[in-house]
Design an enzyme around this catalytic site. Structure first.
Site, mmCIF file in Angstrom:
data_model
loop_
_atom_site.group_PDB
_atom_site.id
_atom_site.type_symbol
_atom_site.label_atom_id
_atom_site.label_comp_id
_atom_site.label_asym_id
_atom_site.label_seq_id
_atom_site.Cartn_x
_atom_site.Cartn_y
_atom_site.Cartn_z
ATOM 1 N N LYS A 80 6.809 -16.887 -33.386
ATOM 2 C CA LYS A 80 5.450 -17.107 -32.482
ATOM 3 C C LYS A 80 4.950 -15.444 -32.444
ATOM 4 O O LYS A 80 5.993 -14.553 -32.395
ATOM 5 C CB LYS A 80 5.593 -17.563 -31.091
ATOM 6 C CG LYS A 80 4.371 -17.694 -30.568
ATOM 7 C CD LYS A 80 4.785 -18.511 -29.157
ATOM 8 C CE LYS A 80 3.766 -18.571 -28.102
ATOM 9 N NZ LYS A 80 4.028 -19.441 -26.957
ATOM 10 N N SER A 155 1.210 -23.022 -25.870
ATOM 11 C CA SER A 155 0.660 -21.964 -26.755
ATOM 12 C C SER A 155 1.484 -21.901 -27.894
ATOM 13 O O SER A 155 0.841 -21.210 -28.921
ATOM 14 C CB SER A 155 0.941 -20.715 -25.834
ATOM 15 O OG SER A 155 1.944 -20.409 -25.458
ATOM 16 N N SER A 179 4.765 -24.540 -23.232
ATOM 17 C CA SER A 179 4.365 -24.149 -24.524
ATOM 18 C C SER A 179 5.193 -24.451 -25.844
ATOM 19 O O SER A 179 4.637 -24.001 -26.942
ATOM 20 C CB SER A 179 3.908 -22.653 -24.216
ATOM 21 O OG SER A 179 3.038 -22.555 -23.336
#
Length: 443
Positions: A80, A155, A179
């Site tokens: 990420k 997220s 997330s």
């Protein structure tokens, strides 16, 4: 010819160990697949091709000498875009950090690299990780594997998409309010939220450090266990012989069953039936003590988020997607005494939760109450974005408030998952239980 892009990370690691797969070939296969994919730029923010090939070459040399460092040595994964990568931009999905290039890797990436994992690149995410939907008009909105018109969940949206679209065998995300678990759920993956504080946050772009955690999104519980091991630098739990027979699982009823969409509700009941059939005892559990912390969670989250990002946002407010900026800004309204009182109460509730669940092996609930939202509707209707984001995060946030380890598992119904909640620092025990549950849900 074997299509390695469909394999789990653990399967790739075993193939390297047996000499059936070459780390260089694996890295090249994935990089070629990424570059050829029509959705590449919605999933990956940037690739680290030179790094990946150099790491794969080193993994190949170790494998040839019988000196592999870890069961996943030579396996490529995605990261990420809030994990610092030395010499490569890390922007956390935000124009506020455009051009930010760190000098060193995040600590968990450094550990994973020392254990031989190969970094393919950085994946897209919600802006500054402050949304459970994955919608990001500032950089890119990652796709959902089950609905081309829907968001992927956030997220860690790109992390989930990288695995679901066969562009990585696993991705490392982060979880502050859901997330890891939400995008894993909506893309039919396994996701592990680690205990708060278990893995270091050094070199991780912060959102709310009181709740921020590191965690993998992957294709199996075995993968989650091995990835935790690689980032922690410890041995992975032994999953062999895991069984549900005689296990007591509490089925939480407070908040998490309210207003469920039809598909998640049906998938949850079917999952409970499968776990019972495999020998688990499912016991209903009410815990009304969580209601006040749940009401106060918006204040707990936004106050700390504003303390971290308020100056940067105030200096350049137009750089942000308005609904996310306004969520940050709402944290400016709270005072210190109210914030501290809420934290003191939450600590007391956490202790009550440990007492209430001590006789169970885990607590189960639906991961998300809803299905992935349509991207166009979220963009067109601001009020809908706000209410749907909060609704999406409703169940997962309970786990963050309580602070323990949690695994989300896919069910037979697309974009519907169930979460097993364990005790703080109880990842190994939870992963054994989740491995057994995974077999029952897949049967």
């Amino acid at each position: 010819m074997t299509d390695w892009t469909k394999a789990t990370a653990a399967e790739l690691g075993r193939a390297v160990e047996r000499g059936e797969a070459d780390p260089v070939d694996l890295a090249r296969t994935y990089l070629d697949a990424i570059n050829a994919h029509p959705l590449r730029d919605r999933i990956y923010a940037r690739l680290t091709e030179d790094r990946a090939m150099a790491e794969a070459e080193a993994a190949r040399a170790r494998a040839n000498l019988g000196l592999r460092r870890h069961p996943l040595d030579g396996v490529p994964i995605s990261w990420k875009d809030l994990y610092d990568t030395a010499g490569v931009a890390t922007e956390a999905g935000s124009a506020l950090l455009k051009g930010r290039v760190p000098e060193r890797d995040a600590e968990v990436l450094r550990r994973a690299t020392l254990n031989g994992l190969v970094c393919l690149g950085k994946t897209h995410m919600s802006e500054l990780a402050f949304s459970g939907l994955g919608l990001n008009p500032v950089t890119a909105t990652a796709p959902c594997v089950n609905d081309p018109e829907a968001v992927a969940g956030g997220s860690s949206s790109g992390a989930a998409a990288s695995v679901a679209f066969d562009l990585a065998p696993a991705g490392i995300g982060s979880d502050t309010g859901g997330s890891v678990r939400l995008p894993a759920c909506w893309n039919d993956l396994v996701g592990l939220k680690t205990t708060t504080g278990r893995l270091p946050l050094t070199g991780v772009v912060p959102l709310i450090t009181s709740f921020d955690t590191v965690g993998p999104l992957c294709r199996s519980v075995e993968d989650a266990a091995l990835l935790l091991s690689a980032m922690e630098g410890t041995a992975a739990p032994d999953l062999r012989g895991a069984s549900l027979k005689g296990r007591r699982i509490a089925a939480l009823r407070t908040i998490v069953l309210d207003d469920l969409d039809e598909a998640p509700a049906r998938a949850y009941e079917e999952a409970l039936d499968r776990l019972r059939d495999a020998g688990a005892q499912i016991v209903p559990l009410d815990f009304p003590q969580i209601e006040r912390p749940h009401r106060e969670s918006a204040m707990l989250y936004t106050t700390e988020a504003w303390a971290t990002w308020g100056d940067a946002i105030t200096a350049n407010p137009d750089a942000m997607f308005k609904p996310i900026r306004e969520r940050f800004e709402s944290g400016a309204a709270h005072n210190g005494a109210t914030f501290q009182a809420a934290w003191q109460h939450l600590h007391a509730v956490r202790a009550e939760w440990q007492r209430a669940t001590a006789s169970y092996d885990a607590v189960i609930c639906p991961t998300a109450p809803n299905l992935p939202a349509k991207e166009a509707k979220l963009m067109e209707q601001g009020d809908y974005y706000v209410t749907e984001n909060l609704r999406t995060l409703r169940n997962t946030r309970i786990g963050n408030l309580l602070g323990g380890a949690i695994v989300t598992l896919p069910t037979k119904t697309p974009s519907c998952g169930v979460s097993l909640m364990g005790s703080p620092m109880g990842e190994h025990r939870l992963l054994r239980l989740a491995h057994a549950a995974e077999q029952a849900l897949r049967a």
